[in-house]
Design a protein around this motif. Structure first.
Motif, short mmCIF file in Angstrom:
data_model
loop_
_atom_site.label_atom_id
_atom_site.label_comp_id
_atom_site.label_asym_id
_atom_site.label_seq_id
_atom_site.Cartn_x
_atom_site.Cartn_y
_atom_site.Cartn_z
N ARG A 57 0.73 -1.06 -0.09
CA ARG A 57 -0.01 -0.16 0.05
C ARG A 57 0.82 1.25 -0.21
NH1 ARG A 57 -2.29 0.82 5.55
NH2 ARG A 57 -0.25 1.84 5.77
N ASP A 58 1.78 1.22 0.90
CA ASP A 58 2.66 2.43 1.10
C ASP A 58 3.62 2.92 -0.26
OD1 ASP A 58 1.53 3.03 3.42
OD2 ASP A 58 3.06 2.25 4.61
N VAL A 59 4.13 1.64 -0.71
CA VAL A 59 5.02 1.97 -1.96
C VAL A 59 4.16 2.64 -2.93
CG1 VAL A 59 6.10 0.58 -3.80
CG2 VAL A 59 6.64 -0.03 -1.50
N SER A 60 2.96 2.12 -3.15
CA SER A 60 2.17 2.69 -4.22
C SER A 60 1.94 4.12 -3.99
CB SER A 60 1.02 2.04 -4.55
OG SER A 60 -0.15 2.14 -3.27
N LYS A 61 2.07 4.78 -2.88
CA LYS A 61 1.79 6.09 -2.64
C LYS A 61 2.86 6.94 -2.30
CE LYS A 61 -0.85 5.24 0.86
NZ LYS A 61 -1.83 5.50 1.95
N ALA A 62 4.02 6.32 -2.37
CA ALA A 62 5.43 6.81 -1.78
C ALA A 62 6.14 7.55 -2.89
CB ALA A 62 6.31 5.90 -1.27
N ASP A 63 7.02 8.72 -2.58
CA ASP A 63 7.71 9.31 -3.61
C ASP A 63 9.02 8.26 -3.87
OD1 ASP A 63 9.75 10.79 -4.96
OD2 ASP A 63 9.54 12.54 -3.52
N PRO A 64 9.19 7.88 -5.24
CA PRO A 64 10.12 6.72 -5.52
C PRO A 64 11.58 7.43 -5.42
CG PRO A 64 8.83 7.59 -7.38
CD PRO A 64 8.14 8.06 -6.11
N ARG A 65 11.88 8.58 -5.11
CA ARG A 65 12.94 9.25 -5.10
C ARG A 65 13.65 9.05 -3.80
NH1 ARG A 65 11.56 15.11 -7.18
NH2 ARG A 65 9.88 14.47 -6.04
N LYS A 66 12.81 8.84 -2.75
CA LYS A 66 13.06 8.79 -1.54
C LYS A 66 12.32 7.61 -0.75
CE LYS A 66 11.30 13.20 0.01
NZ LYS A 66 10.14 12.58 1.08
N LEU A 67 12.02 6.45 -1.61
CA LEU A 67 11.27 5.48 -0.86
C LEU A 67 11.86 4.63 0.14
CD1 LEU A 67 8.76 3.64 -1.61
CD2 LEU A 67 10.35 2.29 -2.82
N VAL A 68 13.18 4.36 0.30
CA VAL A 68 13.59 3.73 1.31
C VAL A 68 13.62 4.47 2.39
CG1 VAL A 68 16.06 2.52 2.07
CG2 VAL A 68 14.99 2.24 -0.10
N GLU A 69 14.29 5.65 2.51
CA GLU A 69 14.39 6.70 3.52
C GLU A 69 12.88 6.66 4.23
OE1 GLU A 69 15.58 6.96 0.51
OE2 GLU A 69 17.21 8.42 0.49
N ASP A 70 11.91 6.97 3.49
CA ASP A 70 10.45 7.41 4.05
C ASP A 70 9.87 6.23 4.51
OD1 ASP A 70 10.84 10.03 3.02
OD2 ASP A 70 9.39 9.83 1.31
N LEU A 71 10.19 5.05 3.98
CA LEU A 71 9.45 3.81 4.57
C LEU A 71 10.28 3.33 6.03
CD1 LEU A 71 8.43 1.56 1.37
CD2 LEU A 71 7.14 3.16 2.84
N ALA A 72 11.57 3.64 5.65
CA ALA A 72 12.29 3.21 6.99
C ALA A 72 12.01 3.90 8.20
CB ALA A 72 13.86 3.00 6.60
N ASP A 73 11.61 5.35 8.14
CA ASP A 73 11.25 6.14 9.02
C ASP A 73 9.99 5.79 9.53
OD1 ASP A 73 13.17 7.81 9.11
OD2 ASP A 73 12.52 9.64 7.91
N LYS A 74 9.07 5.41 8.58
CA LYS A 74 7.55 5.43 8.95
C LYS A 74 7.54 3.95 9.61
CE LYS A 74 3.03 4.70 7.11
NZ LYS A 74 1.87 5.07 6.09
#
Ligand SMILES: [Zn+2]
Length: 146
Positions: A108-125
């Motif tokens: 769900r989150d990958v589809s909504k995330a900014d691909p340029r900082k996907l790993v950073e944003d998801l790691a934080d979340k």
């Protein structure tokens, strides 16, 4: 972590040797989960989830089922397991990844995330390290552009 408490597992932070990330041991009918107090918070979280994997999958509920103790050093967990040498470590890592980064939530989150900082944003979340998130996304079949 709340899940550990609910299972009646006592978490102890301790100053292990630098190479030891965590352990889980059953003693006198109780289960103690040790994490290295010098590790970063995200690392401790992963360690706890990994040890819960050993508890759930490998220790059994009562003696003499399962092994009474697992001690994880960084090399055994991160290197041997990723090279596929120790099945129990692979299983514990999978358990931890699914517990901390459930597949359906990640999708769900990958589809909504900014691909340029996907790993950073998801790691934080998800409150995990970027290394752990990178591995999780790769294992789930996502192709990461670096
Ligand atoms: Zn382990």
């Amino acid at each position: 972590m709340k899940i550990a408490e609910r299972l009646g597992i006592q978490i102890v932070e301790s100053g292990f040797d630098p190479g030891v990330s965590g352990l889980i041991v059953r003693k006198d009918g109780k289960v103690f989960l040790g994490v290295n107090e010098t590790d970063a918070a995200v690392r401790k979280r992963f360690t706890i989830a990994h040890e819960l994997g050993h508890f759930t999958l490998h220790m059994g509920k009562t003696l003499p089922l399962g092994k009474p103790i697992f001690v994880d050093n960084v090399a055994a967990r991160d290197q041997s397991s990723s090279r596929g040498l120790i099945p129990e470590e692979i299983e514990a890592n999978k358990f931890a990844a699914e517990l901390l980064m459930p597949h359906s939530f990640i999708s769900r989150d990958v589809s909504k995330a900014d691909p340029r900082k996907l790993v950073e944003d998801l790691a934080d979340k998800y409150d995990v390290s970027q290394t752990a998130m990178t591995l999780r996304l790769t294992n789930l079949g996502y192709h990461l552009s670096t």
